[in-house]
Enzyme design. Structure first.
Site: not given
Ligand code: NAD
Length: 264
Positions: A156, A152
């Site tokens: 992450k 990744h």
């Molecule tokens: P990122 O850091 O780009 O985005 C996270 C967002 O959440 C940020 O904008 C942050 O400000 C916001 N945030 C933080 N705390 C918050 C709160 N209390 N309330 C509301 N918003 C809040 O991260 P990302 O790359 O978008 O990934 C997010 C998650 O998704 C990770 O856990 C990642 O592992 C997961 N993910 C899952 C899949 C899947 O298919 N299930 C795919 C990709 C990523």
């Protein structure tokens, strides 16, 4: 039409979800939340401004807007509270955020039942990754010695990935627990053999440039089999996210895994 609220809307996945939901004719975006509020959810993702602004108080927004579904892509340390808030408001969570513990998942299962509100969690929304897990479970019946390598991007927060853990869990359903490698093996550097899941080893690579990738390697007498999936960009997750948003209200309790929504 299913009404959708997006939590974590300003993040990498959140923005991809905002765009996908607005482009899906069966979904209506009614609200969004992030710790960074204020942006218009249309112009934030290069679409025409729509007047739906990103808010910062999740509970207040859900109470006011009463969406059917909340899609959550936030952070491992806040996702549990977000999901419990959604369920308390009878909003169905569709969760992509990884890092929920088994204890937290059972709390969510209970809360979904108590509130009579279905919930859905998928460690990976990419159809190819789901196929990788299903095919790995099939292969492990015949080749039970297996190691998982997941790769990744280096932003992450959790390791191993939710997909790797879910793959190991699915393989463990058909593979008798046993320790792999030489019985007397010793790590010269701690962690060299990776994480241990019932004797299977999981290795996590974190490098700039990657999105989300996984190899499952099976070893047998005189042969190996490698099954690999690559998510090349975040669009790969969107058909699965939209499918779950459309289907979750017809489920019961807590459902885990996109494979549960597909026919094989
Ligand atoms: P990122 O850091 O780009 O985005 C996270 C967002 O959440 C940020 O904008 C942050 O400000 C916001 N945030 C933080 N705390 C918050 C709160 N209390 N309330 C509301 N918003 C809040 O991260 P990302 O790359 O978008 O990934 C997010 C998650 O998704 C990770 O856990 C990642 O592992 C997961 N993910 C899952 C899949 C899947 O298919 N299930 C795919 C990709 C990523």
């Amino acid at each position: 039409m299913t009404t959708v609220f997006v939590n974590g809307a300003c993040g990498r996945m959140g923005q991809a979800v905002l765009k996908a939901v607005q482009e899906d004719k069966d979904l209506t975006l009614v609200g969004a939340c992030d710790i960074h509020g204020g942006a218009d959810t249309g112009s934030l993702v290069g679409l025409p401004a729509n007047g739906v602004l990103v808010e910062t108080d999740l509970a207040a927004a859900l109470a006011r807007l009463q969406p059917e579904v909340m899609i959550d892509f936030t952070r491992p340390d806040v996702v549990f509270d977000n999901v419990m808030t959604a369920l308390a408001h009878k909003v169905s969570p569709v969760v992509g955020t990884t890092g929920l513990s088994e204890e937290q998942k059972s709390e969510i299962r209970k809360a979904a039942e108590v509130n009579n509100t279905p919930a859905f969690i998928a460690p990976n929304f990419a159809i190819g990754a789901v196929l990788l897990m299903v095919l790995s479970k099939q292969a492990a019946k015949y080749m039970p010695d297996v190691e998982i390598i997941e790769l990744h991007h280096d932003n992450k927060l959790d390791a191993p990935s939710g997909t790797a853990i879910q793959t190991a869990a699915m393989i463990a359903e058909v593979r008798a627990e046993h320790k792999q490698g030489h019985p007397d093996e010793k790590e010269k550097l701690s962690g060299a053999r990776g994480a241990d899941y019932e004797g299977m080893h999981i290795h996590s690579v974190r490098l700039p440039g990657y999105v989300a990738h996984q190899e499952v390697i099976f070893g047998g007498l005189g042969q190996t089999l490698t099954i690999r999936h690559d998510s090349l960009n975040r669009e790969s997750f969107m058909p699965g996210v939209c499918l779950a948003a459309k289907k979750v209200r017809g489920l019961r309790g807590l459902t885990i895994g996109l494979d549960q929504l597909l026919e094989f």
